[in-house]
Design an enzyme around this catalytic site. Structure first.
Site, PDB file in Angstrom:
ATOM      1  N   ASN A  91      40.954  37.570  48.534  1.00 49.49           N
ATOM      2  CA  ASN A  91      39.661  36.913  48.356  1.00 49.49           C
ATOM      3  C   ASN A  91      39.382  36.523  46.916  1.00 49.49           C
ATOM      4  OD1 ASN A  91      36.696  36.366  49.065  1.00 49.49           O
ATOM      5  ND2 ASN A  91      36.516  38.020  47.564  1.00 49.49           N
ATOM      6  N   SER A 143      39.255  27.072  51.455  1.00 49.16           N
ATOM      7  CA  SER A 143      37.951  26.460  51.197  1.00 49.16           C
ATOM      8  C   SER A 143      37.913  25.097  51.860  1.00 49.16           C
ATOM      9  CB  SER A 143      37.714  26.295  49.691  1.00 49.16           C
ATOM     10  OG  SER A 143      36.590  25.481  49.433  1.00 49.16           O
ATOM     11  N   TYR A 156      39.788  22.662  41.623  1.00 51.91           N
ATOM     12  CA  TYR A 156      39.460  23.795  42.490  1.00 51.91           C
ATOM     13  C   TYR A 156      40.000  23.557  43.894  1.00 51.91           C
ATOM     14  CZ  TYR A 156      36.749  27.068  45.303  1.00 51.91           C
ATOM     15  OH  TYR A 156      36.384  28.044  46.202  1.00 51.91           O
ATOM     16  N   LYS A 160      42.883  25.729  46.260  1.00 48.93           N
ATOM     17  CA  LYS A 160      42.654  26.210  47.619  1.00 48.93           C
ATOM     18  C   LYS A 160      43.614  25.556  48.613  1.00 48.93           C
ATOM     19  CE  LYS A 160      39.534  29.187  46.658  1.00 48.93           C
ATOM     20  NZ  LYS A 160      39.742  30.630  46.922  1.00 48.93           N
ATOM     21  N   ILE A 189      28.505  28.615  50.595  1.00 53.97           N
ATOM     22  CA  ILE A 189      28.019  29.948  50.934  1.00 53.97           C
ATOM     23  C   ILE A 189      26.971  30.380  49.901  1.00 53.97           C
ATOM     24  CG2 ILE A 189      28.687  32.344  51.431  1.00 53.97           C
ATOM     25  CD1 ILE A 189      29.853  30.209  53.366  1.00 53.97           C
TER      26      ILE A 189
END
Length: 287
Positions: A91, A143, A156, A160, A189
């Protein structure tokens, strides 16, 4: 206390803040002994104490798991403390800059490669010998950005996308050893990352994110942790090489779909994990 992970031992990287805190607490409540791993300034000790106060089993590990030595040390801690390792949750990750690529800093890119991809690689490599013994499993953080690609978040999303392809390849490779490997793909989130006050998003990005979700709101860390729980449990015994999106439908949405969402969808569900660190997380470059 539940029993869905009774007798299991799990390492949760980035396990003390945001989604990671929810995973650690959910797993502990379902009977797992957990190693809550985080960087030295993460609230690892607090989360371990909170799990123990609720009757769960937990130990903390503080260190930068993009180091091979420390990744091995973390796995050894799990085995030394609890006798084995059944589950690795990759994670750990950072989200520290939003910018057009022409202005995106090399420092931020290097930092994300280190914490979003190298940590996944090294922890998987270190854990596999133990997971092969227990026919365990790995669940890794992807993601929506790794599926869609998102403007001003392109590096980013690239990290992912690596995690998604890496995990699918690992699932195909490790089936010969009885190890399952899956990916969870969160959308927006309700953590520090998606608030303009605590993360790299500006007000426009924050608003657009919520508008683009079919449910018209951010997901909660607990909603994501529930999917990790399923994939890590024996209930998912026929699931490997899969990508489970937990994104409120953002990857299929067209336009500002969230504005039309029913009020039922827009209301966050009641939670029971007593999360304290959802708004902690690495949104700046820290060594």
């Amino acid at each position: 206390m539940g029993t869905r992970l009774q007798g299991k031992v799990a390492i949760i990287t980035g396990g003390a803040a945001g989604i990671g805190e929810a995973i650690s607490k959910r797993f502990a409540l379902e009977g797992a002994a957990v190693v809550v791993a985080g960087l030295p300034d993460d609230p690892v000790r607090e989360v371990v104490d909170e799990i123990k106060a609720s009757g769960g089993q937990a130990v903390g590990y503080l260190g930068d798991l993009s180091s091979w030595k420390l990744a091995q040390e973390c796995v050894k801690l799990a085995v030394d403390e609890f006798g084995k390792l059944d589950i690795l949750i990759n994670n750990a990750g950072v989200f520290i800059e939003t910018n057009y690529l022409t202005d995106y800093s090399e420092e931020a890119f290097d930092y994300m490669i280190r914490h979003n991809t190298k940590t996944t690689f090294l922890m998987s490599k270190a854990a596999l010998p133990e997971l092969q013994k227990t026919h365990g499993n790995i669940v890794t953080a992807g993601s929506e950005a790794g599926v869609l690609g998102i403007p001003q978040n392109t590096p980013y999303g690239g990290t992912k996308a690596f995690n998604i392809a890496f995990t699918k390849g690992l699932a195909a490779e490790q089936a010969a050893f009885g190890v399952r490997c899956n990916v969870v793909g969160p959308g927006p989130i309700d953590t520090a990352w998606t608030h303009k006050e605590t993360g790299p998003m500006d007000a426009k990005m924050e608003k657009t994110n919520n508008q683009a979700v079919l449910t018209g709101r951010r997901g909660t860390p607990e909603e994501v942790a529930n999917v990790y729980l399923f994939l890590a449990s024996d209930e998912a015994s026929y699931v490997t090489g899969a990508l489970y999106m937990v994104d409120g439908g953002i990857t299929i949405a067209k336009g500002p779909a969230g504005d039309q969402a029913d009020s039922f969808f827009k209301k966050q569900p009641k939670e029971d994990l007593k999360l304290q660190h959802s708004m902690d997380g690495h949104t700046s470059i820290r060594e």
